[in-house]
Each structure stands twice: as C-alpha cells, then as structure tokens.
Write a protein that holds these residues in place. Structure first.
Motif, PDB file in Angstrom:
ATOM      1  N   PRO A 169       0.813  -1.217   0.000  1.00 56.29           N
ATOM      2  CA  PRO A 169       0.000   0.000   0.000  1.00 56.29           C
ATOM      3  C   PRO A 169       0.846   1.266   0.000  1.00 56.29           C
ATOM      4  O   PRO A 169       0.451   2.283  -0.567  1.00 56.29           O
ATOM      5  N   TRP A 170       2.023   1.216   0.602  1.00 56.45           N
ATOM      6  CA  TRP A 170       2.897   2.387   0.616  1.00 56.45           C
ATOM      7  C   TRP A 170       3.321   2.765  -0.794  1.00 56.45           C
ATOM      8  O   TRP A 170       3.383   3.948  -1.142  1.00 56.45           O
ATOM      9  N   VAL A 171       3.636   1.783  -1.603  1.00 54.97           N
ATOM     10  CA  VAL A 171       4.090   2.054  -2.970  1.00 54.97           C
ATOM     11  C   VAL A 171       2.958   2.644  -3.804  1.00 54.97           C
ATOM     12  O   VAL A 171       3.124   3.680  -4.469  1.00 54.97           O
ATOM     13  N   LEU A 172       1.789   2.008  -3.778  1.00 55.14           N
ATOM     14  CA  LEU A 172       0.668   2.504  -4.577  1.00 55.14           C
ATOM     15  C   LEU A 172       0.228   3.889  -4.128  1.00 55.14           C
ATOM     16  O   LEU A 172      -0.084   4.753  -4.956  1.00 55.14           O
ATOM     17  N   GLN A 173       0.194   4.106  -2.832  1.00 55.81           N
ATOM     18  CA  GLN A 173      -0.382   5.334  -2.294  1.00 55.81           C
ATOM     19  C   GLN A 173       0.594   6.513  -2.259  1.00 55.81           C
ATOM     20  O   GLN A 173       0.226   7.609  -1.843  1.00 55.81           O
ATOM     21  N   HIS A 174       1.837   6.264  -2.709  1.00 55.83           N
ATOM     22  CA  HIS A 174       2.798   7.344  -2.863  1.00 55.83           C
ATOM     23  C   HIS A 174       3.214   7.515  -4.328  1.00 55.83           C
ATOM     24  O   HIS A 174       4.274   8.070  -4.615  1.00 55.83           O
ATOM     25  N   ASP A 175       2.373   7.051  -5.230  1.00 54.66           N
ATOM     26  CA  ASP A 175       2.657   7.169  -6.655  1.00 54.66           C
ATOM     27  C   ASP A 175       2.402   8.616  -7.094  1.00 54.66           C
ATOM     28  O   ASP A 175       1.251   9.081  -7.079  1.00 54.66           O
ATOM     29  N   PRO A 176       3.442   9.367  -7.492  1.00 51.79           N
ATOM     30  CA  PRO A 176       3.252  10.783  -7.833  1.00 51.79           C
ATOM     31  C   PRO A 176       2.395  11.009  -9.071  1.00 51.79           C
ATOM     32  O   PRO A 176       1.839  12.097  -9.247  1.00 51.79           O
ATOM     33  N   GLU A 177       2.254   9.984  -9.930  1.00 55.84           N
ATOM     34  CA  GLU A 177       1.415  10.148 -11.110  1.00 55.84           C
ATOM     35  C   GLU A 177      -0.069  10.106 -10.750  1.00 55.84           C
ATOM     36  O   GLU A 177      -0.907  10.624 -11.483  1.00 55.84           O
ATOM     37  N   VAL A 178      -0.371   9.483  -9.614  1.00 58.30           N
ATOM     38  CA  VAL A 178      -1.760   9.396  -9.158  1.00 58.30           C
ATOM     39  C   VAL A 178      -2.032  10.422  -8.071  1.00 58.30           C
ATOM     40  O   VAL A 178      -3.114  11.035  -8.029  1.00 58.30           O
TER      41      VAL A 178
ATOM     42  N   LYS B  59     -13.955  13.605 -11.007  1.00 59.57           N
ATOM     43  CA  LYS B  59     -14.526  12.287 -10.729  1.00 59.57           C
ATOM     44  C   LYS B  59     -13.652  11.153 -11.265  1.00 59.57           C
ATOM     45  O   LYS B  59     -13.490  10.125 -10.618  1.00 59.57           O
ATOM     46  N   ALA B  60     -13.074  11.342 -12.435  1.00 60.19           N
ATOM     47  CA  ALA B  60     -12.191  10.308 -13.000  1.00 60.19           C
ATOM     48  C   ALA B  60     -10.922  10.184 -12.168  1.00 60.19           C
ATOM     49  O   ALA B  60     -10.437   9.078 -11.920  1.00 60.19           O
ATOM     50  N   GLU B  61     -10.390  11.321 -11.715  1.00 61.70           N
ATOM     51  CA  GLU B  61      -9.197  11.301 -10.866  1.00 61.70           C
ATOM     52  C   GLU B  61      -9.493  10.603  -9.543  1.00 61.70           C
ATOM     53  O   GLU B  61      -8.669   9.827  -9.035  1.00 61.70           O
TER      54      GLU B  61
END
Length: 534
Positions: free
Chosen positions: A430-439, A458-460
């Motif tokens: 979860p740390w990797v996904l939730q610190h993705d700068p593109e998201v 809404k899409a974001e």
C-alpha cells in the motif's frame, strides 16, 4: 580401498566443497528461470538475507518506494520474490477466486491451542478454509451489526476525553500515541511472537465490541497483563522470521515444543488474555466446550457466536470462537491506533487543515446536525472534510508496511507484461501505490482536499480509489475495516471539537516498520477550546 579414498577426500576437502555448494546455490538463485532479468538490488537476487536485513532496519516501506522509483513496476527483492507497483494488477493478484494463495509468511501469525497451531482468517493459506470461516463470522463485522454496539464506543470516547481534559487542565504534555493505543492499540518491546490488520480497533473498544467488557487500558492508563508488549513482540518475530519462514519450524513453530513443554501455550499472552476475557463472561467447561449464561446474550461477538454454537454446534465450534476472539484481541488494536495517530499528527503538522476541520465540525454542531457524542451516520453524512482527512492520513501513512504476499498459481502468470513462473512470491505494498506521484501529486504532502469530489475530478477520484490499498483487496480484504472506520469517525471529531492540540518537543515522530508501521509520537499539548461547541 576406493571407498576409503573417497572418504579421505571428503574429509580433507569438506569445507571447500561446502563453500562450492553454497556458491552454486547463490548462482542458481541469481539465474532463476523467468526472474533473472527483473531488476532490483544486486544482492537480493542471490539471497533473501538482503530482504531480512532491510526489514531489520525498520524502514522497509520507504525502501520499497525508492526501489520502484529506481527500477520500475517490477522489482526483485529476493531470489523468488517480486514486488509489484501497478494497481491494474490488484484484481489479478488478489482475485476474489483466491487462486494466488498466501505464502508461508502468514501461518507464523497464529496461536497455538491444545498443542496445535490454530489458523485464523488472516493466517490460513487455504482458500476453502478461509471461505468457510469467513462465512461463519462475516455478519458480525457488517456496519449494521457493529453500530448496535455504538454506545459502547461512546463510553470509551467519554473516558478518553476526560483523561485528555485532565492533561489540558494541568497544562501537562501527554504521550498521545500511547493513549490512542489504550483507546485502541499497542507499543514497543523485545523479540517475541504474531494482523491485516489488520489490527484495527482500540483495546478498550475492542473489549466492548468483542466481549461486552472493557479491558481496562483507559482506566489504568497503561498496559494490562503485558498485552501491548506481547503483541509488539509477536509483530517483531513475524516481520523478521516471515522473511525466512523456514526458520519458524526451528524456533517457536516447532511442533515438538508443545509436546515437550505442555505449559508453552501459557506463554502466548494473546491466547491467555482471550481465555481470561471469555471467563469473565462465561466459561469453557472441562470437556472443552464453551457455555454462555442464559440471559447474557448481547450484541458483542462472544454473545453472537456462542448463541450460534448453542443453536448449531456444527456451524460454530468452541475452537472457532476462541480463534476468532483472539484474532480480534491481537488485530483489533494496532492498525486503528496507527491510523488515529496519523490523522492527529498530520492535522497538528498542518494547522490550516486542523482549522478547516474544526470549522466544519463547529458549523455542523451549531446547525444541530451532530450529537454531543458524534454518531457514525452523522460523521459519514455531515462531515465530508473529516472523511477526506481520514482517507488522506491513511493514504499517507498506511498501517501495513509490507506488501501483501501471494504465490503465483500453476502455469505462471503475466504481470505488468512479464511472464512470472508459478510459485514465485508476488505482492503489492500500500505504501508504494499510495505514494505514486502520477496518481497523487505531491504524494508526501497532507492534502485532504484531493479527496473532495467536484464535477471536474470524478475520473481522478476513481483512479485514486483504485490505488487506495490500505485494507487490502479481494477475498482477503480486511474484515475489521468497519470497526476501524467507526472508531476514527467518532473519536477524531470529538477531540478536534473539544481541544486545541499541538506538537511539542522535536515535533517529529519516529516510525518503525515491524509489519505494521508503528509511530512514536512527540509529546502533545492539549488546551480546551474557548469556543468549544460543547
């Protein structure tokens, strides 16, 4: 003659031969079919000891983030382990079908009772067993079922606010991190035994919801029966030995130990704490069956499950009840306390966000939309910024610090466009996904506003939700997540409404990842709000 010559050769060259075999095994690891071209720390491809050392340092969550920044979506962190950084692979790896099975990391985290390891929902690797056990107890964890015990959470919240009010009146700094654990969780200890969760609710709240009895952590203002220290030890053991799970059999997982030392089960504080709590309400008879007093049926989990057992012993056994209750005791405190600490810490570090939340709560209270002890339905419907604050704190500091490991099924699989052979351990952190700068632009900034819905984003928002992985996914999604969320939605607005809170000392916390990302908070100063709506 030839035989004696061979023996002589082996004796003379035994050490060089052993070294040669060792080197051969390292080379075999490095060039494992299907994995040799996946990038990662060079040493990690040769030995899992690199991964163990990384976990030992206590910052494996940041290591994972940095490795994926350096190497991309697939990173080899051990000879047979691949870390994945792609939310599109969640539905495959954590499929509801469960064809990617749990690894040997998980069974380490189970109790021993009656001289046998007892698998719980979290630790069992069998999908069939998991489905069967979850079916028995899932109803007790629904939001509707849990809200029948909401008044018990209010009782704990009242006690908690009174304790914090005492610190405010004395202008005395408080170890808020520890108190949040008493309300919800645990602290630091030696090498011992063990979530997912997910530990997910404060100790005294867990006691009320599980046994209709407070454990007494808030009253005492400290550990009870050494449980917090014991759980911490279990986490440290599981996080380290989980990297080399074959060692577990040679340590406390050796089945011979319970045979040679029958009293060994009394060393497991979680089991003993659970049995003590059961005995405060009912008893386990000499034949090993649980009995519940007539007229003592309530909304707590012990009452519900004992009633099911009394009606149909084949549907719910005493073993099932003891195992599931002990899982609540263990997993019902840590993760929620971690989340509560994160929410308050980031609010105190960002005063403008704290003020914005206070204004939302004050306005809703003055408009008659909130009760004194805020009800969960009120928090969900009337406090959108609060919900964004909770979501953002859990994004920025997930309670689970490792990836959720799974085995690639038979015939292998294609992950991120790369064929991965069967038996390989894969997982997403979860740390990797939730610190993705593109998201999440500025991923290390606390920005609750990113979760506020507008016509334009809404899409974001949908993409962010896809990357929000704090509770896991698929068939093994955290069963206790509703308990955790209820607690957060109730205690946070109450504290924010009643007190001004600020960080003292260094104003920086210390985090150590022992499977759960536990924080040591700086001292906190409480001050009663002059314009409190109470």
């Amino acid at each position: 003659m030839a035989e004696s010559a061979t023996l002589g050769f082996l004796k003379a060259y035994s050490i060089p031969l052993l070294l040669l075999l060792f080197l051969a095994s390292l080379i075999r690891n490095k060039y494992k079919a299907g994995l040799s071209d996946i990038p990662g720390p060079p040493i990690a491809a040769y030995t899992k000891l690199w991964r163990l050392y990384d976990v030992w340092k206590g910052q494996a969550h940041w290591t994972s983030i940095q490795l994926h920044k350096q190497y991309g979506k697939l990173v080899r962190t051990a000879p047979n382990v691949i870390s994945v950084a792609d939310a599109d692979e969640i539905s495959k790896i954590y499929s509801i079908k469960g064809d990617y099975t749990k690894t040997a990391f998980y069974p380490i985290q189970s109790i021993s009772w009656k001289k046998q390891p007892q698998m719980n929902l979290f630790s069992t690797r069998s999908e069939a067993e998991h489905r069967e056990q979850r079916k028995k107890i899932a109803n007790a964890y629904t939001l509707e079922s849990l809200l029948k015990m909401e008044s018990a959470v209010d009782d704990c919240s009242k006690s908690f606010v009174e304790k914090m009010g005492g610190y405010a009146d004395r202008s005395e700094p408080v170890d808020l991190g520890a108190w949040l654990q008493y309300y919800g969780e645990l602290k630091d200890s030696p090498y011992g035994l063990e979530g997912p969760a997910d530990v997910s609710i404060a100790f005294d709240v867990v006691g009320e919801m599980t046994f209709e009895t407070k454990f007494g952590f808030l009253d005492k203002g400290g550990d009870v029966d050494g449980m917090m220290q014991a759980i911490e030890g279990m986490l440290i053991y599981a996080s380290h030995i989980g990297q080399v799970p074959e060692m577990h059999w040679w340590l406390i997982g050796n089945p011979l130990l319970t045979m040679l030392m029958p009293a060994m089960e009394t060393w497991n504080e979680t089991l003993m704490f659970t049995l003590k709590a059961i005995n405060s309400r009912t008893k386990i008879s000499r034949d090993g069956e649980l009995e519940l007093e007539e007229g003592r049926v309530g909304n707590d989990m012990l009452s519900k499950w004992a009633a099911v057992k009394a009606f149909d012993p084949l549907k719910m056994s005493t073993r099932d009840i003891v195992v599931h209750l002990s899982t609540n005791v263990f997993a019902g405190s840590d993760t929620t306390a971690i989340a509560l600490r994160a929410i308050l810490y980031f609010l105190m570090k960002n005063p403008t966000k704290m003020e914005k939340l206070q204004n939302e709560i004050d306005d809703a209270f003055k408009a008659g939309k909130l009760s004194h002890f805020i009800q969960d339905v009120e928090a969900r419907n009337e406090l959108p910024y609060l919900n964004a604050v909770i979501k953002e704190a859990m994004r920025l500091h997930p309670s689970v610090g490792f990836m959720f490991e799974r085995h690639v099924p038979a015939d292998g699989a294609t992950i991120c466009g790369k064929y991965i052979p069967e038996g390989t351990i894969v997982g997403i952190s979860p740390w990797v996904l939730q610190h993705d700068p593109e998201v999440f632009p500025n991923p290390e900034s606390f920005e609750p506003e990113r979760w506020m819905e507008t016509d334009k984003n809404k899409a974001e928002l949908a993409n962010m939700e896809k990357h929000f992985f704090s509770f896991g996914a698929g068939s093994r999604v955290c069963i206790g997540r509703n308990i955790s969320q209820i607690e957060m939605r109730k205690i946070i607005p109450l504290l924010v409404r009643e007190f001004e809170m600020s960080l003292g000392g260094s104003k920086e916390w210390k985090v150590k990842n022992v499977w759960f990302t536990q924080q040591q908070m700086p001292p906190v100063l409480f001050k009663r709000r002059q314009k409190s709506a109470s």
